[in-house]
Design an enzyme around this catalytic site. Structure first.
Site, PDB file in Angstrom:
ATOM      1  N   GLU A 174       0.801  -1.242   0.000  1.00  0.00           N
ATOM      2  CA  GLU A 174       0.000   0.000   0.000  1.00  0.00           C
ATOM      3  C   GLU A 174       0.831   1.289   0.000  1.00  0.00           C
ATOM      4  O   GLU A 174       0.557   2.212   0.766  1.00  0.00           O
ATOM      5  CB  GLU A 174      -0.974  -0.018   1.196  1.00  0.00           C
ATOM      6  N   GLU A 213      -6.333 -10.693  -1.066  1.00  0.00           N
ATOM      7  CA  GLU A 213      -7.203 -10.413   0.097  1.00  0.00           C
ATOM      8  C   GLU A 213      -8.661 -10.287  -0.346  1.00  0.00           C
ATOM      9  O   GLU A 213      -9.281  -9.240  -0.190  1.00  0.00           O
ATOM     10  CB  GLU A 213      -6.748  -9.112   0.794  1.00  0.00           C
TER      11      GLU A 213
HETATM   12  O1  9MR Z   1      -7.724  -7.998   8.537  1.00  0.00           O
HETATM   13  C1  9MR Z   1      -6.782  -7.179   9.199  1.00  0.00           C
HETATM   14  C2  9MR Z   1      -7.373  -6.628  10.480  1.00  0.00           C
HETATM   15  O2  9MR Z   1      -7.615  -7.650  11.409  1.00  0.00           O
HETATM   16  C3  9MR Z   1      -6.463  -5.568  11.073  1.00  0.00           C
HETATM   17  O3  9MR Z   1      -7.094  -4.967  12.180  1.00  0.00           O
HETATM   18  C4  9MR Z   1      -6.118  -4.535  10.020  1.00  0.00           C
HETATM   19  C5  9MR Z   1      -5.188  -3.491  10.576  1.00  0.00           C
HETATM   20  O4  9MR Z   1      -4.836  -2.556   9.645  1.00  0.00           O
HETATM   21  O5  9MR Z   1      -5.517  -5.168   8.909  1.00  0.00           O
HETATM   22  C6  9MR Z   1      -6.382  -6.043   8.265  1.00  0.00           C
HETATM   23  O6  9MR Z   1      -5.763  -6.559   7.105  1.00  0.00           O
HETATM   24  C7  9MR Z   1      -5.372  -5.593   6.123  1.00  0.00           C
HETATM   25  C8  9MR Z   1      -4.200  -6.165   5.380  1.00  0.00           C
HETATM   26  O7  9MR Z   1      -3.162  -6.488   6.258  1.00  0.00           O
HETATM   27  C9  9MR Z   1      -3.687  -5.191   4.320  1.00  0.00           C
HETATM   28  N1  9MR Z   1      -4.733  -4.783   3.444  1.00  0.00           N
HETATM   29  C10 9MR Z   1      -5.951  -4.297   4.057  1.00  0.00           C
HETATM   30  C11 9MR Z   1      -6.468  -5.331   5.072  1.00  0.00           C
HETATM   31  C12 9MR Z   1      -7.762  -4.835   5.686  1.00  0.00           C
HETATM   32  O8  9MR Z   1      -7.558  -3.672   6.414  1.00  0.00           O
END
Ligand code: 9MR
Length: 373
Positions: A142, A250
């Site tokens: 990102e 994802e």
């Molecule tokens: O699913 C993840 C969630 O449990 C966390 O709280 C969050 C924190 O930023 O991250 C989520 O996963 C992310 C992933 O690592 C990167 N892309 C976006 C995803 C959703 O936020």
């Protein structure tokens, strides 16, 4: 033998249904691994795992030099024990990273040299620890902006590096740490034309300058409206001009209009009307049709969470193929039991020899063998 009848033709799980096309993965957390029903879903359906949070910088190195590999080790061991390959997520991200990464030893902001030294230590330590089982890494996550004229997100990485050099450094450190791992740039909204073009240009320029980027991770936090299937397919086609590996890293499909990697609205979905259910089914089946057509360049599609109850977008957004009680939705069967079209068969033939998946599966098989010793 009697076994060679129609019964065997029924696909066992998603990974079996798609074995000629690409791998199918899922994001897991520690709760999933202690839930028998979830473990059974994982083993039946997926041949690739991503840790939802437990490999992130904040999780494994909460403060400088203090390593916490407990959960990451448990997930890696689950993969080793079951011969499931592991995606590494993630190494350099503006979120879920300790503030120490960007703080100077003498107060204030870190210097570029301090930042790169820490980055190198982090990347090398984590990658080398899991090199027997992790087949690819989201090296940079990102880093591209959502709007505005500057293609780069205004993160501390960018501010300290004074531009995009940190991206190059991260990939170089990663290649050095584990030359066998495939290295990905990973982002959300990667099918939205404006952001797609920024990602495309950045990766193209970096590759031309010799930066070891092997593939593009399209996160795939979609909703039932956006992005359109056309935009998704166009993005795959564009990216495949510059990389040999595309992974949907994802996947989830929300009922409300929000999409991308951050929750700006709330976790309220919308009422699951028959129309919404139809849109949801159409989006999933249409998306998988596109994936099959492009199986030559797509290595894996990973669902972001096991069931709706686990999902970061909230259970009422109804985003996955398994409902809140971990039962498969009718959508699951639609995705699994597809009838291959002529185009599908052609694509399957083309993708059968896909080296990336074969090498990764061999790695997982070896890890399993060693784990049992
Ligand atoms: O699913 C993840 C969630 O449990 C966390 O709280 C969050 C924190 O930023 O991250 C989520 O996963 C992310 C992933 O690592 C990167 N892309 C976006 C995803 C959703 O936020």
């Amino acid at each position: 033998m009697a076994l060679a009848t129609g019964v065997c033709a029924q696909a066992q799980g998603l990974k079996d249904a798609y074995k000629d096309y690409f791998s199918v993965g899922v994001a897991v957390n520690m709760r999933n691994l202690s839930n028998d029903k979830h473990v059974s879903i994982i083993k039946t359906n997926y041949n690739s795992i991503t840790a939802e949070n437990d490999f992130k910088p904040q999780s494994v190195q909460p403060s400088e030099g203090q390593w916490n590999f407990r959960n990451a080790d448990a997930i890696a061991d689950f993969c080793r024990e079951n011969g499931i390959k592991l995606r590494g997520h993630c190494l350099a991200w503006h979120s879920q990273v300790g503030r120490w990464m960007f703080e100077g030893a003498n107060g204030g902001q870190a210097t570029k040299e301090e930042l790169y030294a820490r980055m190198k230590t982090h990347i090398t330590t984590v990658m080398q620890r899991y090199k027997d089982i992790v087949y690819c890494w989201d090296v940079v996550n990102e880093a591209i902006s959502d709007g505005g004229t500057d293609p780069l997100r205004n993160s501390q990485w960018k501010q300290i590096a004074g531009g995009d050099e940190f991206i190059r450094k991260a990939f170089e450190f990663a290649r050095e740490a584990d030359p066998d791992a495939l290295l990905f740039y990973n982002d959300y909204n990667a099918a939205v034309p404006a952001k797609r073009d920024k990602i495309y240009n950045m990766v193209k320029e970096m590759k031309a300058a010799g930066v070891p980027i092997d593939g593009i991770g399209m996160q795939g936090h979609f909703n039932v409206y956006d992005p359109s299937l056309e935009d998704i397919e166009t993005a795959i086609e564009k990216y495949s001009e510059i990389v040999d590996h595309i992974q949907f890293t994802e996947l989830d499909i929300r009922l409300n209009r929000e999409m991308g990697g951050q929750l700006n609205m709330n976790r309220q979905g919308e009422e699951l009307t028959p129309e919404k259910r139809q849109m949801f089914n159409d989006k999933y089946t249409g998306f998988f049709e596109i994936l099959r057509r492009h199986a030559d360049v797509i290595d894996v599609v990973t669902f972001w969470n096991v069931t709706d109850a686990d999902s970061w977008v909230g259970v009422s957004n109804y985003p996955l193929l398994f409902d809140r009680d971990a039962n498969p939705k009718d959508t699951y069967y639609m995705v699994r039991d597809f009838k291959p079209s002529k185009a599908d068969k052609k694509a399957a033939k083309k993708s059968k020899k896909k080296a990336a998946n074969k090498a990764a599966d061999a790695k997982a098989a070896l890890a399993r063998k060693n784990f049992r010793k």
